[in-house]
Write an enzyme that holds these catalytic residues in place. Structure first.
Site, mmCIF file in Angstrom:
data_model
loop_
_atom_site.group_PDB
_atom_site.id
_atom_site.type_symbol
_atom_site.label_atom_id
_atom_site.label_comp_id
_atom_site.label_asym_id
_atom_site.label_seq_id
_atom_site.Cartn_x
_atom_site.Cartn_y
_atom_site.Cartn_z
ATOM 1 N N GLU A 1 12.218 -15.609 -8.765
ATOM 2 C CA GLU A 1 12.946 -16.227 -7.660
ATOM 3 C C GLU A 1 12.035 -17.024 -6.728
ATOM 4 O O GLU A 1 12.513 -17.838 -5.929
ATOM 5 C CB GLU A 1 13.709 -15.176 -6.862
ATOM 6 C CG GLU A 1 12.853 -14.246 -6.036
ATOM 7 C CD GLU A 1 13.705 -13.304 -5.203
ATOM 8 O OE1 GLU A 1 13.458 -13.231 -3.983
ATOM 9 O OE2 GLU A 1 14.609 -12.648 -5.746
ATOM 10 N N GLU B 1 33.742 -15.110 -16.679
ATOM 11 C CA GLU B 1 35.140 -14.704 -16.720
ATOM 12 C C GLU B 1 36.126 -15.870 -16.659
ATOM 13 O O GLU B 1 37.312 -15.691 -16.917
ATOM 14 C CB GLU B 1 35.421 -13.714 -15.584
ATOM 15 C CG GLU B 1 34.754 -12.359 -15.820
ATOM 16 C CD GLU B 1 34.942 -11.388 -14.679
ATOM 17 O OE1 GLU B 1 35.408 -11.812 -13.610
ATOM 18 O OE2 GLU B 1 34.623 -10.199 -14.862
#
Length: 305
Positions: free
Chosen positions: A117, A86
């Site tokens: 992960e 954004e």
């Protein structure tokens, strides 16, 4: 053992306030979740000093030609990815200035790979591939504060001379040892035990909002409270850009249209044209001389209210 490690984490504890949540009517379930969520802003308020230090680090890095690089896994990674994506349309940042490394790559948005992960070496390798230097700031995000992929990236970034920030939701984690600065937003047990996309994720989102927003303000990408570096790439955003110019200068729509056209759609240039009474070339020169800060451009380098 992993089981013993999890038992120590605040985010992995059962929440006594919600232990009967599965027996309740829908509205009461929602009330309990909302009550838990209300604690998050208070927790984040307690982190403001650390967040401010992080903003100063990131501002200095970007102003000096460096990058802000997020690293995360699962929910934390996707929250960070949203924040990074954004920044260009909202603040006009160049591609790559704010970016995100996700454990498992971008494909996890469609088919999550929870095993990714656990790969410490892969996190370190991602940092090496991004050619991280001392100019950059790397921010690791993990509710637990001990996700191997994230720690691998943070430690490799530190070895390469980058500034390293950690954001987690527990105290005294391995992340604190790997970071120059750690932000510990301890939101406590989740409404649903271990579901850290809830309070922990909300705290992370709030912190990242603050981090990039305050950084962009410091970099001159906000004038008053207006997004003056937004990228007007569709009709809605063109209308918003012109409205920003109108609000910033308090002139007629006709004058806004004229200045916006002369500025070739650059909001900052249009504002300086109108506020300083100069042509587009002089407006651009003033902005360039003062690193895009509108107030300084209009006041000979003096930052005034």
């Amino acid at each position: 053992m992993m089981r013993d490690q999890l038992k120590e984490l605040a985010t992995e504890q059962p929440n006594k306030r919600t232990e009967q949540i599965d027996t309740l009517p829908t509205e009461r379930i929602l009330e309990l979740i909302n009550e838990e969520d209300q604690q998050v802003a208070i927790v984040v308020k307690g982190c403001l000093s650390a967040i401010a230090s992080a903003v100063e680090m990131v501002t200095a890095a970007i102003a000096g030609g460096g990058r802000l690089i997020y690293v995360g896994a699962g929910s934390s990674g996707r929250i960070a990815q949203q924040d990074a994506l954004e920044c260009p349309p909202t603040y006009g940042t160049a591609p790559g200035i704010v970016q995100c490394i996700l454990a498992g790559g971008n494909s996890i948005n469609h088919s999550p790979d929870e095993k990714a992960e656990d790969d410490f070496a892969a996190g370190a390798e991602e940092i090496s591939q991004r050619k991280v230097t001392a100019q950059d700031v790397v921010v690791g995000i993990a509710a637990s504060g001990r996700t191997p992929f994230v720690l691998g990236a943070m430690k490799q970034a530190a070895a390469l001379g980058a500034k390293v920030i950690g954001i987690c939701n527990n105290r005294g984690t391995p992340m604190a040892e790997a970071a120059d600065l750690v932000i510990e937003a301890v939101t406590g047990p989740e409404a649903i035990m271990g579901s850290t996309r809830m309070k922990a994720g909300t705290a992370q989102k709030m912190i990242l909002n603050m981090l990039t927003t305050a950084t962009m303000i410091r970099l001159g990408k906000v004038y008053k409270n207006l997004m003056v570096d937004l990228q007007a790439d569709n009709s809605k955003l063109v209308d918003r850009a012109k409205r920003i110019v109108e609000i910033a200068t308090n002139v007629s729509v006709k004058e806004v249209e004229r200045a916006y056209a002369a500025a070739k759609g650059d909001v900052k240039t249009a504002i300086v044209i109108l506020a300083a009474g100069v042509d587009s070339s002089e407006a651009r020169r003033k902005l360039a001389e003062h690193d895009g800060h509108i107030r300084k451009a209009m006041n000979g380098g003096i930052e005034v209210g």
